[in-house]
Write a protein that holds these residues in place. Structure first.
Motif, mmCIF file in Angstrom:
data_model
loop_
_atom_site.group_PDB
_atom_site.id
_atom_site.type_symbol
_atom_site.label_atom_id
_atom_site.label_comp_id
_atom_site.label_asym_id
_atom_site.label_seq_id
_atom_site.Cartn_x
_atom_site.Cartn_y
_atom_site.Cartn_z
ATOM 1 N N PHE A 354 0.844 -1.208 0.000
ATOM 2 C CA PHE A 354 0.000 0.000 0.000
ATOM 3 C C PHE A 354 0.873 1.250 0.000
ATOM 4 N N GLU A 356 3.907 1.679 -1.034
ATOM 5 C CA GLU A 356 4.582 1.900 -2.313
ATOM 6 C C GLU A 356 3.587 2.327 -3.394
ATOM 7 N N ILE A 357 2.391 1.752 -3.369
ATOM 8 C CA ILE A 357 1.395 2.129 -4.381
ATOM 9 C C ILE A 357 1.079 3.614 -4.252
ATOM 10 N N ARG A 359 2.938 5.983 -3.083
ATOM 11 C CA ARG A 359 4.059 6.797 -3.553
ATOM 12 C C ARG A 359 4.103 6.807 -5.083
ATOM 13 N N LEU A 360 3.917 5.617 -5.686
ATOM 14 C CA LEU A 360 3.988 5.542 -7.151
ATOM 15 C C LEU A 360 2.851 6.323 -7.792
ATOM 16 N N LEU A 361 1.682 6.284 -7.153
ATOM 17 C CA LEU A 361 0.559 7.075 -7.680
ATOM 18 C C LEU A 361 0.868 8.564 -7.583
ATOM 19 N N LEU A 363 3.665 9.892 -7.723
ATOM 20 C CA LEU A 363 4.698 10.226 -8.708
ATOM 21 C C LEU A 363 4.156 10.259 -10.129
ATOM 22 N N SER A 364 3.029 9.606 -10.373
ATOM 23 C CA SER A 364 2.619 9.346 -11.748
ATOM 24 C C SER A 364 2.047 10.574 -12.430
ATOM 25 N N ASP A 365 2.037 10.538 -13.746
ATOM 26 C CA ASP A 365 1.437 11.629 -14.516
ATOM 27 C C ASP A 365 -0.073 11.648 -14.357
ATOM 28 N N TRP A 366 -0.616 10.493 -14.030
ATOM 29 C CA TRP A 366 -2.061 10.347 -13.967
ATOM 30 C C TRP A 366 -2.670 11.350 -12.994
ATOM 31 N N ASP A 475 8.678 7.647 1.052
ATOM 32 C CA ASP A 475 8.968 6.255 0.664
ATOM 33 C C ASP A 475 9.045 5.359 1.893
ATOM 34 N N ILE B 321 -5.553 6.159 -18.776
ATOM 35 C CA ILE B 321 -4.626 6.711 -17.789
ATOM 36 C C ILE B 321 -3.342 7.109 -18.510
ATOM 37 N N PRO B 322 -2.927 8.361 -18.403
ATOM 38 C CA PRO B 322 -1.710 8.777 -19.100
ATOM 39 C C PRO B 322 -0.465 8.249 -18.404
ATOM 40 N N GLN B 326 4.607 4.301 -16.218
ATOM 41 C CA GLN B 326 5.135 4.705 -14.912
ATOM 42 C C GLN B 326 4.535 3.856 -13.796
ATOM 43 N N LEU B 327 3.367 3.297 -14.092
ATOM 44 C CA LEU B 327 2.655 2.569 -13.043
ATOM 45 C C LEU B 327 2.960 1.072 -13.058
ATOM 46 N N ALA B 330 3.564 -0.143 -9.716
ATOM 47 C CA ALA B 330 2.318 -0.105 -8.946
ATOM 48 C C ALA B 330 1.456 -1.316 -9.292
ATOM 49 N N PHE B 333 2.654 -4.230 -7.315
ATOM 50 C CA PHE B 333 2.235 -4.161 -5.916
ATOM 51 C C PHE B 333 0.738 -4.411 -5.767
#
Lengths: 561, 357
Positions: A354, A356-357, A359-361, A363-366, A475, B321-322, B326-327, B330, B333
């Motif tokens: 959770f 890490e998810i 953090r990655l979210l 970081l994302s462009d989305w 992180d 999703i753009p 990168q994901l 994710a 995980f």
């Protein structure tokens, strides 16, 4: 000679040697050599080098005496350990010189600096090595010789030595504090950034004497207090609490801005530690994704107060704080739902996932239009009451301090409540707790939700303290830091958490050289604590009893172990 | 009556059930959108599948270490990713010296074999040390204790290797001459690179060797016996400590070899924290396949590799999703979380009592 267990001597000596070679090869010695403790006499690097043979000598001497050996035999074994502890280190000096000149290309830290340090700046390698061997042997001998001193004397001496080392190590800091008060004081006590050697000696003598007096008087004072009527005792207790409170209120004025900054960081980690303690320490749920709550708090604070284009609402800090706490609690609740049926390690890995998810979210462009992606959120204003802005660390300190007090109060009350006992029951045996009629689902959900709250609070304060937040501040390491301070302090123990935060978060900030090896030290600490003292430095009474119980049971079950 | 329907368990199950349906719908919708838009050619999909399988077989090799240790000790060796890193980093120096002397291109088979063995031995010895120093004294203590130790060991190893080799990035020598170019079948040029083929078969050979060892030799029999029941195995005259050491060594060896294979597949990015993501992903793979089961770890690894390489393009892009790639991490995980929630016993799951989960 028959009382010396030579295999033990061999093993201990070689272990000490390998430890010395290890700290040399990873660069600890050279890095710490730049911090001197007593000017011209001792640096932190040298201290680390000396500790291993000294300690090994101490241990082996103890063992020989316990086996019924004479003092001579104990000294002899100390000598042996000292000599043996040099073997791996000598290899480290000779190998790159004689056989493998390319070794340095691989092992970056076996540098000429290291060799000069190990050979005491001697011109020739041979005389330097001999000096080192002689010194280490002597240290092994000294270590085992400590048993010749009676215990009542040894303790004050050891504590005095510790004081000298501590004062010397932090002399740079002391100079900063003292300089504005009195300049001559600084020049009489310190030379460069270290203690003067005669002052160090004086300090050693004074602390030893003081310690001697204190230890001899402690018992009488204790009994005297016990003889007081209970009303008086209570009064004393409250008075000491008030005193501590006043002390903490005055602290940032005394210690200056740098130390206030450190204190603020320590406070934030105490907040998180107290929160995570509910999940790990009380309910036994190893949550490795605690950073999630911290991140939620920080991002909500960022989005709702920032004056940049990402900011929505630009509300005041005080309005957003409750929102942060509540949303962290909601997240905690939602993320707890899926993990309710997991136990132990699966729970740990899932919560890590959770974290890490999230953090990655972030970081994302989305999600960039919402929370700024890798650029993060900037221009988060500092908290303010009317016109008074909590701009500097020594002002922010008070917010953190009162936050800590609040969470502390809640934690203490929870600890002693019915819910607290339910959590502890859950920690010890889930099935038994269930059988006792505890609603495990509800209890776990409550633990996760409440533990998330103070993480959200810490995140919110963190965001407005820094003014900018980036996904990479959130992180896994944050979770690990909090975990480490709980483990070191003692799971479930509130004073332990404060000590843990001071030691693990405060110390590294004071020792800048330490930064590089901070996580290494955390790793070692986690392992060593689990091996030697799983209940932590300041264990909670109940937890210690439980761990001790387990030992008793396991020795009963298989007497061979 | 009411309490039977609105029992505590059931509302949690209800939420989880809804979550399951939502995820399924999202996957189907995403895949349908992408496929119907025809954005990617068949060739592109083949390429993605090949890279997924190659990456997946590396995960599978690491996953075997988790699964072997879990099968015997019922503990997650959290530091296993670092054992992989240790082999990969140490062998990179040897690989570069091989490349400088030209040995790597003259006799690639021998050179790579030596590299695999070297990295394997380095990793195996670290695994053995780890077991001896950190895990063995804690056998039989409460479950959280070895797990916390393993987390500590993981950081200890990372920063030890940072101290030894420095914090910079190392790299493996670029592609070996013999592995340059793409696989051609007849006159057909496929999008599959030879390196991917090599990675897949190399990993496959190692896994077969392990499978043979576990299923056909006496040591393997002892390992299976210990994982079944330690006390009874001990009564049968099996030295438990020795079997545990062998298990750690085997897992370590495979992780180290995976480090070299990974280095040949992706020469860049060899540094002290490289073990974290592969470690967690391999753990996912092990759980996915059913932790404790050797074929399960292999299947789980390949499956995870495929999901990771296809997922972003197939599902996430379809959902609009753009920056879907990168994901990637994710996705891995999320996969882990979903498997642990919905099927903790994994694909080839043996019965996994609640005690174990």
């Amino acid at each position: 000679m028959k009382n010396i267990d030579w295999r033990y001597v061999l093993r201990l000596g070689l272990i000490a040697g390998v430890v010395v070679a290890y700290v040399s090869a990873i660069g600890v010695l050279v890095t710490f050599n730049s911090r001197s403790i007593v000017a011209g006499v001792l640096t932190l690097g040298q201290l680390i080098l000396y500790i291993a043979p000294l300690w090994a000598g101490y241990l082996v001497g103890k063992k020989v005496l316990a086996d019924g050996g004479s003092y001579l035999e104990s000294l002899l074994s100390g000598l042996g350990v000292g000599v043996l502890s040099m073997v791996p280190v000598l290899g480290l000096i000779i190998l790159p010189h004689a056989l493998l000149p390319n070794l340095r290309r691989i092992f970056v830290n076996i540098s000429p600096d290291l060799i000069t340090l190990l050979t005491f700046q001697q011109e020739s390698l041979l005389s330097g090595s001999l000096l080192l061997v002689g010194l280490m042997t002597a240290l092994g001998l000294v270590g085992s010789a400590t048993h010749l001193i009676p215990t009542q004397v040894r303790r004050p001496l050891a504590i005095a030595l510790l004081w000298v080392v501590l004062v010397g190590m932090f002399s740079e800091l002391l100079i900063q504090i003292l300089r504005p008060l009195n300049r001559t004081l600084v020049t009489t006590f310190f030379q460069g950034n270290a203690l003067k050697s005669n002052i160090a000696l004086a300090l050693f003598a004074i602390t030893a004497a003081l310690n001697w007096i204190v230890t001899s008087q402690r018992e009488t004072v204790k009994t005297q207090i016990k003889q007081l009527p209970s009303d008086y005792q209570k009064g004393l207790y409250i008075a000491s609490l008030v005193l501590v409170f006043i002390l903490f209120m005055l602290l940032p004025r005394v210690v200056g801005s740098f130390l206030s900054e450190v204190l603020v960081n320590v406070g934030l980690y105490i907040l998180m530690g107290l929160g995570l303690n509910i999940a790990i320490g009380l309910a036994g749920l190893l949550d490795l994704g605690y950073v999630t709550n911290f991140a939620i708090g920080a991002y909500i604070m960022g989005v709702l107060t920032s004056t940049s284009s990402l900011g929505r609402g630009q509300l005041s800090f005080w309005v957003v704080i409750p929102i942060c706490i509540v949303s962290a609690m909601i997240t905690g609740f939602l993320l707890a739902l899926p993990v309710l049926r997991m136990r132990g390690d699966y729970l740990a890995i899932t919560t890590l996932g959770f974290g890490e998810i999230i953090r990655l979210l972030a970081l994302s462009d989305w999600l960039r239009p919402l929370i700024g992606g890798a650029q993060g959120i900037v221009f988060i204003p500092k908290p303010a009451i009317f016109d008074f802005v909590f701009g500097t660390s020594s002002q922010l300190y008070y917010i953190v301090f009162f936050g800590c007090l609040l969470v502390l109060f809640v934690s203490v009350r929870l600890n002693n409540s019915r819910t607290g006992r339910q959590w502890m029951a859950l920690r010890e045996d889930e099935d038994a707790a269930k059988a006792m009629g505890i609603d495990t689902i509800q209890t776990k959900l409550l633990a996760f939700t409440l533990s998330a709250a103070s993480g959200g609070l810490a995140g919110a304060i963190f965001a407005s303290k820094l003014g900018t937040i980036f996904p990479n501040s959130f992180d896994l390491l944050v979770s690990i830091n909090v975990l480490a301070l709980i483990i070191v302090g003692g799971m479930g123990s509130i004073p332990g958490i404060m000590v843990g935060a001071l030691v693990l978060i405060g110390l590294p900030e004071l020792l800048r050289e330490f930064a590089e090896y901070r996580l290494l030290a955390y790793g070692v600490l986690l392992i060593v604590m689990m091996l030697a003292r799983p209940e932590g430095l300041i264990p909670s009474e109940i937890r210690q009893r439980e761990l001790h119980d387990e030992e008793v049971i396991s020795t009963v079950e298989n007497p061979s172990a | 009556m009411r309490s039977r329907y609105f029992d505590n368990i059931s509302w949690v199950s209800l939420i989880l059930g809804i979550l399951r349906i939502v995820i399924l719908v999202l996957i189907v919708v995403g895949a349908y959108n992408t496929l119907s838009s025809g954005k990617y050619s068949a060739e592109a999909w083949v390429g993605l599948i090949a890279s997924g399988l190659a990456q997946g077989s590396i995960y599978a090799l690491i996953a075997l270490g988790y699964t072997l240790v879990y099968g015997i000790l019922l503990m997650i060796n959290f530091a296993h990713g670092e054992i992989f890193m240790a082999g990969a980093m140490t062998a990179s120096f040897l690989a570069n010296s091989f490349a400088r002397s030209g040995f790597l291109n003259q006799s690639p088979v021998l050179a790579i074999f030596i590299l695999l063995c070297f990295a394997g031995l380095v990793s195996a010895s670290i695994a053995i040390l780890l077991e001896r120093i950190a895990y063995r004294p804690l056998r039989g203590s409460p479950r959280l204790v070895p797990l916390i130790t393993a987390i500590g060991a993981s950081f200890f190893l990372q920063y030890t290797f940072r101290g030894l080799y420095g914090s910079g990035f190392q790299s493996y020598p670029g592609t070996v001459d013999a592995l340059k170019g793409n696989l051609t079948i007849g006159s057909l040029q496929t999008p599959i690179t030879l390196t991917q083929v090599f990675v897949f078969f190399c990993a496959f050979a190692l896994m077969m060797a392990l499978y043979w060892l576990v299923e056909r030799t006496k040591i393997g029999m002892a390992m299976r016996a210990v994982s079944e029941n330690k006390e009874v195995a001990a009564l049968m005259g099996i030295n438990i400590d020795r079997i545990i050491v062998i298990t750690f060594a085997l897992g370590g060896f495979l992780a180290g070899a995976a480090g070299v294979i990974n280095g040949i597949y992706r020469p860049q990015g060899v540094f002290f924290r490289m073990g974290f993501f592969p470690g967690v992903k391999a753990f996912t793979a092990a759980v996915l396949g059913g932790i404790g089961s050797v074929p399960g770890a292999m299947l789980g690894g390949l499956f995870l590799g495929l999901v990771e390489s296809l997922g972003p393009n197939l599902v996430l892009e379809g959902l609009g999703i753009p920056g879907a790639n990168q994901l990637k991490d994710a996705i891995a995980f999320t996969m882990l979380v979903l498997v642990l929630i919905f099927r903790p016993q994994g694909i080839l799951g043996e019965r996994l009592a609640e005690k174990k989960a």
